[in-house]
Motif scaffolding. Structure first.
Motif, PDB file in Angstrom:
ATOM      1  N   GLU A   1      41.354  43.386  36.329  1.00 41.84           N
ATOM      2  CA  GLU A   1      42.116  42.145  36.496  1.00 41.84           C
ATOM      3  C   GLU A   1      42.060  41.278  35.238  1.00 41.84           C
ATOM      4  N   ILE A   2      42.272  41.931  34.101  1.00 38.45           N
ATOM      5  CA  ILE A   2      42.355  41.240  32.818  1.00 38.45           C
ATOM      6  C   ILE A   2      43.809  41.289  32.376  1.00 38.45           C
ATOM      7  N   SER A   3      44.384  40.133  32.151  1.00 35.74           N
ATOM      8  CA  SER A   3      45.791  40.049  31.771  1.00 35.74           C
ATOM      9  C   SER A   3      45.928  40.145  30.250  1.00 35.74           C
TER      10      SER A   3
ATOM     11  N   TYR B   1      40.004  38.163  25.991  1.00 35.26           N
ATOM     12  CA  TYR B   1      40.637  38.014  27.307  1.00 35.26           C
ATOM     13  C   TYR B   1      39.561  38.119  28.390  1.00 35.26           C
ATOM     14  N   HIS B   2      39.596  37.183  29.337  1.00 37.49           N
ATOM     15  CA  HIS B   2      38.630  37.160  30.431  1.00 37.49           C
ATOM     16  C   HIS B   2      39.297  37.606  31.727  1.00 37.49           C
ATOM     17  N   ALA B   3      38.528  38.289  32.565  1.00 40.37           N
ATOM     18  CA  ALA B   3      39.028  38.702  33.878  1.00 40.37           C
ATOM     19  C   ALA B   3      39.343  37.475  34.720  1.00 40.37           C
ATOM     20  N   ARG B   4      40.390  37.582  35.504  1.00 38.01           N
ATOM     21  CA  ARG B   4      40.780  36.454  36.361  1.00 38.01           C
ATOM     22  C   ARG B   4      39.817  36.266  37.516  1.00 38.01           C
ATOM     23  N   ASN B   5      39.652  37.278  38.346  1.00 36.76           N
ATOM     24  CA  ASN B   5      38.850  37.144  39.568  1.00 36.76           C
ATOM     25  C   ASN B   5      37.852  38.284  39.717  1.00 36.76           C
ATOM     26  N   ASN B   6      37.423  38.854  38.615  1.00 33.07           N
ATOM     27  CA  ASN B   6      36.636  40.070  38.716  1.00 33.07           C
ATOM     28  C   ASN B   6      35.333  39.962  37.933  1.00 33.07           C
TER      29      ASN B   6
ATOM     30  N   SER C   1      32.072  44.655  37.076  1.00 30.23           N
ATOM     31  CA  SER C   1      32.970  44.822  38.210  1.00 30.23           C
ATOM     32  C   SER C   1      32.414  45.864  39.168  1.00 30.23           C
TER      33      SER C   1
ATOM     34  N   HIS D   1      41.845  33.837  25.691  1.00 29.09           N
ATOM     35  CA  HIS D   1      42.914  33.843  26.697  1.00 29.09           C
ATOM     36  C   HIS D   1      42.253  33.958  28.067  1.00 29.09           C
ATOM     37  N   ARG D   2      42.601  33.051  28.954  1.00 28.88           N
ATOM     38  CA  ARG D   2      42.018  33.093  30.309  1.00 28.88           C
ATOM     39  C   ARG D   2      43.095  33.279  31.338  1.00 28.88           C
TER      40      ARG D   2
END
Length: 160
Positions: A42-44, A68-73, A101, A159-160
């Motif tokens: 879940e990394i965009s 880039y950071h994972a959103r909810n993971n 994760s 980036h988040r």
């Protein structure tokens, strides 16, 4: 005695920037394996945008770090160093990843498939502690002078 296993969840990978995309005619698409890593964690990340950024300069000696950071993971993180060495003829780029994760095994399988399918395989390091990953993530090191002769000041973007 403890049955605890310490997992090696940090990665430093070096491949050619061209390995991050697939070409069909004159159209590019992200590597399916790398895209699967990002989806699993879940990394965009927009691989095509990074590819364009890397090749935006006609000459070597340019390129910033993107994190880039994972959103909810959990604490999963992907970082890429887009700097092109002045003498680099293979368009090498550093990819750094921390996998935090429950889907670790799935993400690792995709990551390994990505590296194994790369045409230019330089390094695949898996460790419990990656000095290269930690240095790349350390925002206090930026902006930093990368090439004295060329005087390029590398930036760090989160980036988040």
């Amino acid at each position: 005695m403890s049955d605890k296993t310490i997992y090696a969840k940090e990665f430093a990978i070096c491949v050619s920037m061209s390995d991050l995309v697939t070409w069909e005619g004159d159209q590019t698409s992200p590597s399916v394996y790398l895209q699967a890593v990002f989806s699993t964690l879940e990394i965009s990340v927009n691989i095509l945008e990074l590819h364009e950024l890397y090749f935006a300069h006609l000459y070597s000696g340019y390129g910033d770090v993107h994190v880039y950071h994972a959103r909810n993971n959990g604490g999963s993180i992907f970082a890429i160093d887009l700097y092109r060495e002045l003498t680099d003829q293979l368009d090498l780029t550093g990819l750094f990843l921390r996998i935090e994760s429950p889907k670790f095994d799935q993400a690792l399988a995709h990551l390994r498939s990505f590296y194994d399918s790369a045409r230019c395989q330089v390094a695949f390091e898996q460790a419990g502690y990656s000095k290269r990953l930690r240095e790349t993530l350390d925002e206090s090191r930026y902006p930093r002078l990368v090439e004295e002769e060329h005087a390029f000041i590398q930036q760090h973007f989160t980036h988040r």
